[in-house]
Design a protein around this motif. Structure first.
Motif, short mmCIF file in Angstrom:
data_model
loop_
_atom_site.label_atom_id
_atom_site.label_comp_id
_atom_site.label_asym_id
_atom_site.label_seq_id
_atom_site.Cartn_x
_atom_site.Cartn_y
_atom_site.Cartn_z
N ASN A 147 0.82 -1.21 0.00
CA ASN A 147 0.00 0.00 0.00
C ASN A 147 0.85 1.26 0.00
O ASN A 147 0.32 2.36 0.10
CB ASN A 147 -0.92 0.01 1.23
CG ASN A 147 -2.24 -0.67 0.92
OD1 ASN A 147 -2.59 -0.88 -0.23
ND2 ASN A 147 -3.00 -0.98 1.97
N ASP A 148 2.17 1.08 -0.09
CA ASP A 148 3.10 2.21 -0.19
C ASP A 148 2.98 3.18 0.99
O ASP A 148 3.04 4.39 0.83
CB ASP A 148 2.86 2.96 -1.51
CG ASP A 148 4.09 3.76 -1.92
OD1 ASP A 148 5.16 3.51 -1.35
OD2 ASP A 148 3.95 4.63 -2.78
N THR A 149 2.80 2.64 2.17
CA THR A 149 2.75 3.50 3.35
C THR A 149 4.16 3.66 3.92
O THR A 149 5.13 3.18 3.34
CB THR A 149 1.86 2.89 4.44
OG1 THR A 149 2.50 1.71 4.92
CG2 THR A 149 0.49 2.55 3.91
N THR A 150 4.28 4.32 5.05
CA THR A 150 5.53 4.38 5.78
C THR A 150 5.25 3.82 7.17
O THR A 150 4.22 4.17 7.76
CB THR A 150 6.02 5.84 5.91
OG1 THR A 150 6.11 6.39 4.61
CG2 THR A 150 7.37 5.90 6.58
N TRP A 189 4.98 3.22 11.01
CA TRP A 189 4.74 4.12 12.14
C TRP A 189 3.99 5.39 11.75
O TRP A 189 4.03 6.39 12.44
CB TRP A 189 6.04 4.51 12.86
CG TRP A 189 6.85 3.33 13.25
CD1 TRP A 189 8.01 2.92 12.67
CD2 TRP A 189 6.58 2.39 14.29
NE1 TRP A 189 8.46 1.79 13.27
CE2 TRP A 189 7.62 1.44 14.26
CE3 TRP A 189 5.54 2.24 15.21
CZ2 TRP A 189 7.66 0.35 15.14
CZ3 TRP A 189 5.59 1.18 16.08
CH2 TRP A 189 6.63 0.24 16.04
N ASP A 236 0.08 6.99 10.30
CA ASP A 236 -1.34 6.68 10.41
C ASP A 236 -1.76 5.61 9.39
O ASP A 236 -2.51 4.69 9.71
CB ASP A 236 -2.19 7.94 10.17
CG ASP A 236 -1.92 9.00 11.22
OD1 ASP A 236 -0.93 8.84 11.97
OD2 ASP A 236 -2.70 9.96 11.30
N ALA A 237 -1.29 5.78 8.16
CA ALA A 237 -1.73 4.88 7.10
C ALA A 237 -1.28 3.44 7.38
O ALA A 237 -1.99 2.48 7.06
CB ALA A 237 -1.18 5.35 5.76
N TYR A 280 -0.74 2.08 10.43
CA TYR A 280 -1.61 1.54 11.48
C TYR A 280 -2.97 1.17 10.89
O TYR A 280 -3.57 0.16 11.26
CB TYR A 280 -1.81 2.57 12.59
CG TYR A 280 -0.59 2.89 13.40
CD1 TYR A 280 0.04 1.92 14.16
CD2 TYR A 280 -0.07 4.18 13.43
CE1 TYR A 280 1.17 2.22 14.92
CE2 TYR A 280 1.04 4.49 14.20
CZ TYR A 280 1.65 3.50 14.94
OH TYR A 280 2.76 3.81 15.69
N ALA A 281 -3.45 2.03 9.98
CA ALA A 281 -4.78 1.81 9.41
C ALA A 281 -4.83 0.47 8.68
O ALA A 281 -5.87 -0.21 8.67
CB ALA A 281 -5.14 2.95 8.47
N LYS A 299 -6.21 -2.76 10.31
CA LYS A 299 -7.64 -3.07 10.45
C LYS A 299 -8.39 -2.86 9.14
O LYS A 299 -9.56 -2.51 9.13
CB LYS A 299 -8.25 -2.24 11.59
CG LYS A 299 -8.29 -0.75 11.34
CD LYS A 299 -9.26 -0.12 12.34
CE LYS A 299 -9.55 1.32 11.94
NZ LYS A 299 -10.40 2.01 12.87
N ALA A 329 -8.26 -0.57 6.94
CA ALA A 329 -8.77 0.77 6.62
C ALA A 329 -7.99 1.41 5.47
O ALA A 329 -8.26 2.54 5.10
CB ALA A 329 -8.72 1.66 7.87
N PRO A 367 -6.26 1.41 1.40
CA PRO A 367 -6.85 1.25 0.06
C PRO A 367 -7.08 -0.22 -0.30
O PRO A 367 -8.09 -0.55 -0.91
CB PRO A 367 -5.83 1.90 -0.87
CG PRO A 367 -4.68 2.34 -0.04
CD PRO A 367 -5.00 2.17 1.39
N VAL A 413 1.25 -3.14 19.32
CA VAL A 413 0.90 -2.32 18.16
C VAL A 413 -0.30 -2.90 17.43
O VAL A 413 -1.33 -2.25 17.28
CB VAL A 413 2.10 -2.19 17.20
CG1 VAL A 413 1.73 -1.32 16.02
CG2 VAL A 413 3.31 -1.61 17.94
N GLY A 423 -3.90 -3.61 19.38
CA GLY A 423 -4.66 -2.39 19.64
C GLY A 423 -5.18 -1.74 18.39
O GLY A 423 -6.21 -1.07 18.42
N ASN A 424 -4.48 -1.93 17.28
CA ASN A 424 -4.89 -1.28 16.05
C ASN A 424 -5.74 -2.17 15.16
O ASN A 424 -6.00 -1.81 14.01
CB ASN A 424 -3.66 -0.80 15.28
CG ASN A 424 -3.14 0.51 15.81
OD1 ASN A 424 -3.87 1.51 15.82
ND2 ASN A 424 -1.92 0.52 16.30
#
Lengths: 325, 484, 283
Positions: free
Chosen positions: B287-290, B292, B294-295, B297-298, B301, B303, B305, B321, B324-325
């Protein structure tokens, strides 16, 4: 004490006495550590827990190493860019707000509340601001990205914090936003100190608000502007908290400032205290040169005025002495 | 006027010089620092001093205070339990006042303070100090290694206990000082990593969520992992959330550390990360996030794309981590309970705390007993048993992996989050796969420079050659390392 | 006709001014709002979405996190207050004194001394940082508030500001008449000059107090005794390590840290509203 002895000479010593605390505190807490730093710059002191060091055969070795260091050069460039991008809008906005808030003809309501609010970003700690802005510009999900896509500015998410120029821009913006309120407060203080007679005269001559601002307010603010410029320059050259905490100098060293570079030299692994110290001294010299240039550029009239003022002061004291006699 | 100013300044300088000389006087006897030009090299795989038995040690009866330094309150909190156990075991109250100093690692403040305290010595010097995996090498093998006491010199029967407790080798490797081959630090938590994946997605893609099967789908080796990523993608999922997830196992799989004989060395296994990260992005396997953010963590669960198949991580990632998420707190809620763990394509570890003692401690016996209780005691009243079962502060706490394999084997590692899977089954071997012999004290800094340049390449801002050249330049600019 | 158009022009310009001011005001309030909202949100809520304009229900549980940690707001407040208060009071008092020496007396080194202060102003903090910290260790001033308070005595920027203010506000006649009444120089400074300087002192006090209160790095290195921690140190401890960061509690801690600043700021803000008149040497 007879009235004859109440001469200015007998008071001169208080000038020295009252300056002693400042000088002492400066010597102990600033001058000595600086001297220490300067000395380290000429030594081979590196590595943890080392206290013994010797002077290098080539005393300027560390200075050369830092000066030729590509990361240092880049950090100088970054610092300059970020400072200019933050200071120019900052001083312009502060001047604009100063003009608005000191305009006698058109008073804004809630002025007081606005003045108080504009300083507020300065109250919050840099660490908090760093976290908030990191989240604001989050990728691929984040409030700014959501907003841009909603408004149709961008088709897909943008990785703001990986682009060198947006990263620099955001840091400039944070600096601008944190400091324009304080600059405004200082500038307003300067405007309030201008002799009201000047404004009254301009009023009588039928000058417009704009004319008053450009021909009376701005020229009279010269000293205060110099102060603002110099303090902001020094603050800007030392910029550390936001670049360090926000993006840690990244992406690709785009927000590496001189102070972050110095920190990295000393603490990121090799404890190159000597190189860090040399970089500190180079930074000091750069700031001194730049400040010197500023003083020189804004100098001439002030010096004249100062002399005049000193004459007036002497006159007043003479008059006072005469009055005493 | 100018001359007067010059005079004032030169007098000021002379004055400061005088202070400087008088201030410098009494500071010559600080311990000589170890040779900083020789950073951590590969250590022997076991402590070399296996033959000598632990000597008898005794405490200075005049000392009443034990100084403990840490960067979290984790170890200080254990001391409450230790006092309790001490009373149980000896029938007496613990005779020392424990003075804890906690300084956060935030902004790098812990290390300068600790370094200074170790160098200055005296009554306030730490007796026991904790270090984190990011900077442990500096204290066990690097610049500050000479301040550490060998466990054996504290009266700990290291050789017997290491075997008995089945301590993972990577922890021992990291905690062994290369200059004399002595063990100076161990941890209590095991941080060997596994692949943590979604059961429902596994069923959708391969028709089963059995860890034994999935393990062979995603590994061993990265080629099989990318094959699996392609299969996962065909079904409309992504394999990982960010390329940072991939970096942890890749980093740890290197044969040699970043620095060999004082020179920068880019291990082929690490250099390959350029290609892995590029493949991940170009093929849309993440998903190309980084990590730590928000994306990221999302993605835990669903959340993001696209639904994410898995994460790489040790037990703490699950506990602190992911659980909880996950958007829930019991099975059926969010992704909670829809996870399982299996062996990663390569072994790795991530994080951990090592406990060290000051070689100048006046109370080596007590310090040794405490350290033994924390790191090497595999009994049911040892710290690690409480830690593994989450009973340190009463029942129902968080279960965690511990350094001792023996403790984990007799503990219950079943987690609702993993739908009842016993995490110790995977994490015990995971710890054995991890390597501790490919690290240097500069890793944190060098890793940051490296991944930053990899991202530049992956995002198309640079060629790979340029990125490698820039990486080398960054290391040369900022560290005392020879770069060729 | 002309009057009407200027009237319209004025309304338009006034509206623009208000829009700009309100926009800036929102930008100022936003981070505080987000911070306070996050103080009521759970750690995982924050991780999922760090920015929310609405409160949640975790305020109490965030407070409970403090119990197990080295976080004692009352102790933190007290320590921060001693340091920030001490540094501010000393800084203000001695800056006024130095400024007064520069304005009211004719002495030979006056101009060189002023130039010297302007030179000191240019010294970046980092330059003395490394040396300062090692110096303090050597003389055993760790776990002492002194190294965090005393350096405030030499605050060049503040001296400059005070000097500018005095140039405009101090009438040498008042000083002279007090001298004729037999007052000594210290009395004159403390009883006559200081009250005149109140507005400038208030403005600078805000800047100094905020700066000292939020200072983290030096206190964190120098103060290692739990009983001496300042508020920002305690908040940074909540951050702990990467494994379990209690974001809700951190935001609550940050909110608590900011509250005293608000009180000080708003108590002194009337001087910011009224403004301080600085002599600009252009009389």
């Amino acid at each position: 004490m007879g009235p004859k002895k109440l001469k200015s000479v007998s008071y001169a010593k208080y000038g020295y006495i009252f300056s002693i605390p400042f000088v002492l505190a400066f010597l102990i807490f600033t001058a000595y550590p600086i001297f220490y730093t300067a000395v380290i710059g000429f030594t081979d002191l590196k590595g943890l827990g080392k206290t013994d060091f010797k002077f290098l055969e080539n005393p300027l070795q560390n200075f050369e190493a830092v000066w030729k260091n590509p990361s240092f050069q880049k950090s100088l460039e970054n610092t300059a860019i970020i400072w200019i991008c933050n200071f120019i809008p900052q001083i312009l906005l502060a001047l604009l707000l100063t003009a608005w808030f000191t305009n006698q003809r058109q008073k804004l309501r809630c002025q007081g509340a606005f003045k108080v609010l504009f300083y507020m970003p300065n109250i919050i700690t840099a660490a908090t601001i760093a976290i908030l802005f990191n989240s604001l510009f989050g990728y691929p999900l984040g409030p700014v990205n959501d907003l841009f896509q909603m408004l149709g500015i961008a088709d897909g998410p943008t990785e703001f914090l990986r682009d060198k120029w947006t990263a620099k821009g955001i840091i400039s913006f944070i600096q601008f936003w944190m400091w324009y309120g304080q600059t405004m407060i200082v500038l307003i203080a300067g405007v309030l100190g201008i002799n009201p007679a000047l404004f009254e005269a301009a009023e009588i001559d039928g000058a417009t608000s704009r004319q008053v601002f450009f021909h009376i307010t701005l020229p009279s603010l010269r000293t205060i502007m110099l102060f603002t410029l110099v303090t902001s320059l020094i603050g800007g050259m030392q910029m550390f908290d936001i670049p360090k905490l926000f993006l840690n100098g990244g992406p690709d060293s785009a927000t590496l400032t001189v102070s972050v570079f110095i920190y990295n030299q000393a603490f990121s692994g090799s404890y190159l205290y000597n190189r860090a110290a040399a970089a500190c001294m180079i930074l000091f010299v750069i700031i001194a040169i730049l400040s010197g240039i500023l003083f020189y550029l804004l100098r001439d009239k002030d010096a004249g005025k100062l002399k005049k003022q000193m004459r007036e002061l002497k006159k007043a004291q003479k008059a006072a002495r005469r009055a005493e006699a | 006027m100018k001359r007067i100013l010059a005079l004032v300044l030169s007098v000021a300088m002379l004055f400061t010089l005088a202070i400087g000389i008088s201030g410098c006087g009494g500071n010559e006897q600080t311990p000589a620092s170890p040779d900083s030009s020789a950073p951590a090299q590969q250590t022997s795989s076991a402590p070399a001093d296996t033959s000598t038995p632990a000597p008898e040690v005794s405490d200075d009866p005049n000392v009443k205070v034990l100084n403990l330094w840490s960067f979290t309150d984790e170890v200080p909190k254990m001391m409450d339990k230790y006092k309790e156990i001490y009373k149980q075991r000896t029938g007496q109250d613990f005779p020392y006042e424990i003075k804890t100093t906690i300084i956060a690692t935030t902004d790098g403040a812990y290390q300068p303070a600790l370094d200074q305290a170790l160098a200055s010595g005296g009554a306030d010097a730490p007796d026991i100090y904790c270090v984190e995996s990011a900077f442990v090498l500096k204290y066990t093998q690097g610049d500050a290694a000479n301040y550490a006491a060998a466990y054996k010199d504290l009266g700990i029967d290291v050789d017997r206990l290491l075997k008995e407790s089945e301590i993972a080798q990577y922890t021992v490797d990291i905690g062994t000082r290369p200059s004399d081959g002595k063990l100076v630090g161990l941890g209590y938590q095991a941080t060997g990593g596994a692949f943590i994946y979604r059961r429902s997605i596994a069923k959708d893609v391969w028709g089963t969520d059995d860890p034994a099967v999935i393990k062979d789908k995603i590994g061993p080796g990265w080629e099989k992992f990318f094959q699996a990523a392609e299969e996962v993608k065909q079904k409309g999922y992504v394999m990982l959330s960010s390329d940072g997830d991939l970096w942890n196992p890749v980093r740890n799989a290197a044969e040699k550390p970043w620095i060999v004989d004082g020179k920068l060395y880019i291990d082929p296994a690490r250099e390959a990360f350029f290609d892995y990260a590029k493949r991940l992005k170009d093929n849309g396997y993440s998903n190309d996030t980084t990590a730590w953010t928000d994306a990221w963590y999302a993605d835990m669960k669903d959340a993001g794309p696209k639904k994410v198949f898995g994460f790489f991580g040790p037990a703490w990632l699950i506990n602190y981590v992911m659980a909880g998420n996950s958007g829930g707190s019991k099975p059926g809620e969010g992704t909670y309970g829809d996870w399982a763990i299996c062996e990663a394509p390569v072994g790795f570890f991530w994080g951990g705390t090592w406990v060290l003692a000051n070689k100048d401690t006046k109370i080596p016996k007590t310090v040794g007993q405490i350290i033994e209780w924390i790191t090497l005691d595999s009994s049911e009243t040892g710290l690690q048993y409480f830690w593994a079962n989450g009973t340190l502060e009463g029942p129902g706490g968080t279960k965690d992996t511990v350094a001792s394999g023996a403790v984990m084997k007799k503990s219950d590692g079943k987690l609702d989050f993993l739908a009842g899977q016993n995490m110790f089954d995977v994490f015990v071997p995971a710890g054995e796969f991890a390597r501790g012999d490919n690290m240097t004290q500069y890793d944190e800094t060098i890793n940051t420079y490296f991944t930053d340049q990899v991202r530049e390449y992956v995002n198309g801002n640079k060629t790979k050659e340029q990125a490698i050249a820039d990486f080398k330049q960054l290391v040369a600019d900022n560290l005392d390392v020879i770069v060729e | 006709m002309r009057r009407e158009s200027t009237l319209v022009g004025r309304t338009v310009s006034k509206t623009i001014k208000y829009i700009v001011c309100i926009f800036l005001a929102i930008l100022s309030i936003m981070p505080f709002w987000i911070m306070m909202m996050n103080a009521t949100r759970g750690t995982y809520e924050i991780q999922q979405n760090s920015i929310s304009l609405l409160p949640s229900t975790y305020l109490i549980s965030n407070f409970k996190v403090f119990e197990g940690k080295a976080f004692n707001p009352l102790v933190g407040f007290k320590n921060s207050l001693i340091i920030a208060g001490g540094a501010t009071v000393l800084g203000i008092y001695f800056s006024c004194l130095t400024a007064y020496a520069l304005v009211a007396y004719q002495w030979r080194l006056r101009q060189p001394f002023f130039t010297f202060i302007m030179a000191v102003l240019m010294i970046p903090a980092q330059v003395s940082g490394i040396g300062f910290y090692q110096f303090m260790y050597r003389i055993g001033w760790t776990n002492s508030y002194l190294p965090l308070i005393l350096p405030a005595i030499a605050a060049p920027a503040m001296v400059f500001f005070m000097r500018q203010y005095l140039l405009g506000a101090l009438s040498i006649d008042i000083v002279n008449s007090a001298r004729i009444d037999g007052a000594n120089e210290f009395y004159i400074f403390n009883r006559i000059v200081l009250p005149i300087m109140k507005p400038a002192m208030a403005t600078q006090a805000i800047f100094a107090f905020v700066g000292s209160w939020n200072n983290l790095f030096m206190p964190m290195i120098l103060l290692t005794d739990k009983a001496k921690y300042t508020m920002p140190i305690m908040v940074s401890l909540l951050r702990g390590d990467i494994y379990k960061t209690e974001y809700g509690a951190i935001y609550l801690g940050l909110t608590l840290t900011v509250l005293p600043l608000f009180i000080v700021y708003f108590a002194l803000s009337k001087y910011i509203i009224a403004g301080v008149a600085l002599g600009s040497m252009k009389e």
